[in-house]
Scaffold this motif. Structure first.
Motif, PDB file in Angstrom:
ATOM      1  N   UNK A  96     -10.081  -0.919 -15.832  1.00  0.00           N
ATOM      2  CA  UNK A  96      -9.201   0.222 -15.575  1.00  0.00           C
ATOM      3  C   UNK A  96      -8.354  -0.003 -14.328  1.00  0.00           C
ATOM      4  N   UNK A  97      -8.907  -0.743 -13.356  1.00  0.00           N
ATOM      5  CA  UNK A  97      -8.225  -0.956 -12.084  1.00  0.00           C
ATOM      6  C   UNK A  97      -7.314  -2.170 -12.097  1.00  0.00           C
ATOM      7  N   UNK A  98      -7.434  -3.034 -13.104  1.00  0.00           N
ATOM      8  CA  UNK A  98      -6.736  -4.316 -13.107  1.00  0.00           C
ATOM      9  C   UNK A  98      -5.233  -4.146 -12.854  1.00  0.00           C
ATOM     10  N   UNK A  99      -4.762  -4.750 -11.761  1.00  0.00           N
ATOM     11  CA  UNK A  99      -3.355  -4.658 -11.409  1.00  0.00           C
ATOM     12  C   UNK A  99      -2.928  -3.300 -10.898  1.00  0.00           C
ATOM     13  N   UNK A 100      -3.877  -2.373 -10.708  1.00  0.00           N
ATOM     14  CA  UNK A 100      -3.536  -1.013 -10.296  1.00  0.00           C
ATOM     15  C   UNK A 100      -4.392  -0.577  -9.117  1.00  0.00           C
ATOM     16  N   UNK A 101      -4.482  -1.392  -8.113  1.00  0.00           N
ATOM     17  CA  UNK A 101      -5.249  -1.013  -6.925  1.00  0.00           C
ATOM     18  C   UNK A 101      -4.529   0.117  -6.199  1.00  0.00           C
ATOM     19  N   UNK A 102      -5.293   1.088  -5.752  1.00  0.00           N
ATOM     20  CA  UNK A 102      -4.679   2.197  -5.014  1.00  0.00           C
ATOM     21  C   UNK A 102      -4.366   1.739  -3.589  1.00  0.00           C
ATOM     22  N   UNK A 103      -3.508   2.512  -2.943  1.00  0.00           N
ATOM     23  CA  UNK A 103      -3.151   2.179  -1.561  1.00  0.00           C
ATOM     24  C   UNK A 103      -4.383   2.211  -0.661  1.00  0.00           C
ATOM     25  N   UNK A 104      -5.280   3.182  -0.900  1.00  0.00           N
ATOM     26  CA  UNK A 104      -6.490   3.300  -0.079  1.00  0.00           C
ATOM     27  C   UNK A 104      -7.381   2.067  -0.219  1.00  0.00           C
ATOM     28  N   UNK A 105      -7.511   1.562  -1.446  1.00  0.00           N
ATOM     29  CA  UNK A 105      -8.312   0.352  -1.671  1.00  0.00           C
ATOM     30  C   UNK A 105      -7.731  -0.835  -0.908  1.00  0.00           C
ATOM     31  N   UNK A 106      -6.424  -0.964  -0.955  1.00  0.00           N
ATOM     32  CA  UNK A 106      -5.754  -2.084  -0.271  1.00  0.00           C
ATOM     33  C   UNK A 106      -5.891  -1.963   1.247  1.00  0.00           C
ATOM     34  N   UNK A 107      -5.820  -0.726   1.762  1.00  0.00           N
ATOM     35  CA  UNK A 107      -5.945  -0.530   3.214  1.00  0.00           C
ATOM     36  C   UNK A 107      -7.373  -0.831   3.665  1.00  0.00           C
ATOM     37  N   UNK A 108      -8.372  -0.432   2.849  1.00  0.00           N
ATOM     38  CA  UNK A 108      -9.769  -0.749   3.174  1.00  0.00           C
ATOM     39  C   UNK A 108      -9.948  -2.263   3.254  1.00  0.00           C
ATOM     40  N   UNK A 109      -9.411  -2.973   2.279  1.00  0.00           N
ATOM     41  CA  UNK A 109      -9.477  -4.439   2.272  1.00  0.00           C
ATOM     42  C   UNK A 109      -8.882  -4.997   3.574  1.00  0.00           C
ATOM     43  N   UNK A 110      -7.713  -4.488   3.964  1.00  0.00           N
ATOM     44  CA  UNK A 110      -7.055  -4.948   5.189  1.00  0.00           C
ATOM     45  C   UNK A 110      -7.863  -4.644   6.439  1.00  0.00           C
ATOM     46  N   UNK A 111      -8.460  -3.444   6.498  1.00  0.00           N
ATOM     47  CA  UNK A 111      -9.290  -3.069   7.647  1.00  0.00           C
ATOM     48  C   UNK A 111     -10.451  -4.042   7.819  1.00  0.00           C
ATOM     49  N   UNK A 112     -11.135  -4.366   6.710  1.00  0.00           N
ATOM     50  CA  UNK A 112     -12.306  -5.241   6.814  1.00  0.00           C
ATOM     51  C   UNK A 112     -11.900  -6.641   7.252  1.00  0.00           C
ATOM     52  N   UNK A 113     -10.758  -7.132   6.769  1.00  0.00           N
ATOM     53  CA  UNK A 113     -10.238  -8.429   7.237  1.00  0.00           C
ATOM     54  C   UNK A 113      -9.950  -8.370   8.743  1.00  0.00           C
ATOM     55  N   UNK A 114      -9.380  -7.257   9.203  1.00  0.00           N
ATOM     56  CA  UNK A 114      -9.058  -7.094  10.631  1.00  0.00           C
ATOM     57  C   UNK A 114     -10.326  -7.044  11.483  1.00  0.00           C
ATOM     58  N   UNK A 115     -11.347  -6.324  11.001  1.00  0.00           N
ATOM     59  CA  UNK A 115     -12.619  -6.231  11.739  1.00  0.00           C
ATOM     60  C   UNK A 115     -13.277  -7.604  11.821  1.00  0.00           C
ATOM     61  N   UNK A 116     -13.155  -8.401  10.764  1.00  0.00           N
ATOM     62  CA  UNK A 116     -13.693  -9.773  10.781  1.00  0.00           C
ATOM     63  C   UNK A 116     -12.999 -10.602  11.858  1.00  0.00           C
TER      64      UNK A 116
END
Length: 428
Positions: free
Chosen positions: A252-272
């Motif tokens: 259901x999500x394939x190719x349709x990531x929400x903005x919140x999901x993408x921001x969470x991904x970015x936050x975790x990369x930044x914390x790393x």
């Protein structure tokens, strides 16, 4: 089935031969299609040929510079959200034209069009990134001025968000502190007090500042003691996590990531990155680790991309001694990893890094303690870990994986997974 990348190319072609009113409609459609492109489709669209084509359209008066800037900024916005990296814009005739236009506009002694210069800088940074230090003094004052706007209208919030997102594309370049520090600190502090930024703008401000630590370690004190990064990140992730439907199926999500999901991904990369580059810590870090363990629990079934970066983060946290092995147990990280590697849909990446984390925890608990007090604490921690692992059937799980340790090492060109099962076990 409509291929989105072909639909985008068709709309761009139609943009050449339609009136102004229809152009607005086509551009809105192109914006929607861009947002729906998955990573692979976006890669097929985001090419030097595309930007050369847009340059020709501008030259032939088939696309105004105003419309071109709107379209390109939206492309840059989508590129940033998809974490897509490419040098195709800078290599194109359009990229070279923009570079010259920025310099020419900045060098004007009178009647400098500041808004036009800001648009050019945002486009160039979002689409390419400026790699020469000679440009820092051109774009930094203008973009920070936009990012510092205090009005709370949606239009101004969008301007602020775009400016901060553009600044993120300076990556780890060494930039003089006097060009940005007081402004970016004020932007973050104001958001902490008034919650005036969008979630993407807030994360972008932090990414920009954390990236500077790579070349300037003196920023650690500002980040940890003055701005309380761990506390801020914990709060932001908690808010974002509530906006995600973690049970949404992969298909259901394939190719349709929400903005919140993408921001969470970015936050975790930044914390790393923060854990990798910053040695200064405080007690607020524990709350942040707990929050990321919660995200791993939520993401492990259907969000492989987020699960993988969480595992990366815990691996770095152990290596950099940002948290001790017993701390990972109390934070829930061990629980999350154990549940994750026992999933029927387990992927090789998660298995490899999950097992590496468990091996590091075992090694840490077996390590020699510096004094008697630490030795007593270590024994207590071992008892807790042993009890927890025993309850979870840990030894059976490790044994079941033993046959593929060698395969996983070969798969990831590593030798991190010991073939000796005892290296993964905790004995009291």
């Amino acid at each position: 089935m409509i291929i989105k990348s072909e639909q985008f190319s068709k709309l761009l072609h139609e943009l050449e031969c339609c009136g102004e009113d229809e152009k607005k409609q086509k551009m809105e459609e192109m914006k929607r299609v861009m947002e729906e492109l998955d990573y692979g489709e976006f890669k097929s669209v985001f090419t030097k040929e595309l930007f050369d084509k847009i340059h020709q359209m501008i030259e032939k008066k088939k696309l105004s510079m105003e419309n071109a800037l709107k379209l390109l900024k939206q492309m840059g916005y989508c590129k940033a959200l998809k974490y897509f990296s490419s040098r195709s814009f800078g290599e194109s005739s359009l990229g070279k034209r923009f570079e010259k236009m920025m310099i020419d506009e900045n060098e004007k002694k009178e009647e400098k069009d500041v808004n036009h210069l800001i648009d050019l800088c945002e486009c160039y940074l979002l689409l390419e990134g400026l790699f020469s230090s000679k440009y820092h003094s051109i774009y930094m004052p203008f973009l920070l001025k936009v990012a510092s706007k205090k009005e709370e209208s949606k239009e101004v919030q969008k301007e602020v968000e775009m400016a901060l997102l553009a600044l993120v594309n300076t990556f780890r370049h060494s930039i003089k502190k006097e060009l940005y520090l007081s402004e970016i600190v004020e932007i973050i502090k104001r958001h902490q007090e008034f919650n005036n930024l969008t979630r993407l703008a807030c994360s972008s401000a932090w990414v920009f500042l954390i990236n500077r630590v790579y070349s300037d370690k003196s920023l650690e004190k500002v980040i940890v003691d003055e701005l309380h990064f761990a506390r801020d990140a914990t709060r932001e992730l908690e808010h974002l996590s509530k906006c995600v439907d973690w049970k949404r199926e992969k298909e259901e999500r394939k190719g349709k990531e929400t903005k919140e999901e993408l921001i969470i991904f970015g936050w975790i990369c930044t914390i790393t990155c923060y854990l990798s580059w910053c040695k200064l810590r405080n007690e607020e870090l524990t709350g942040l680790i707990v929050g990321i363990a919660d995200i791993l629990f939520a993401a492990k079934d259907n969000y492989q991309k987020i699960s993988n970066v969480c595992i990366d983060l815990f691996k770095v946290a152990l290596r950099k001694e940002a948290v001790k092995a017993e701390g990972l147990l109390s934070c829930g990280v061990v629980d999350a990893v154990l549940e994750g590697i026992q999933q029927p849909t387990l992927n090789d990446y998660f298995a490899f890094d999950g097992l590496r984390i468990l091996k590091k925890i075992s090694k840490s608990l077996k390590g020699k303690k510096r004094d008697e007090i630490e030795e007593v604490k270590g024994k207590e921690a071992k008892k807790k870990v042993f009890k927890k692992l025993e309850e979870e059937g840990y030894e059976d799980t490790i044994t079941s994986f033993h046959k593929i340790f060698g395969f996983l090492n070969i798969r990831f060109w590593q030798t991190d997974l010991s073939l000796n099962i005892s290296d993964y076990l905790v004995n009291v």
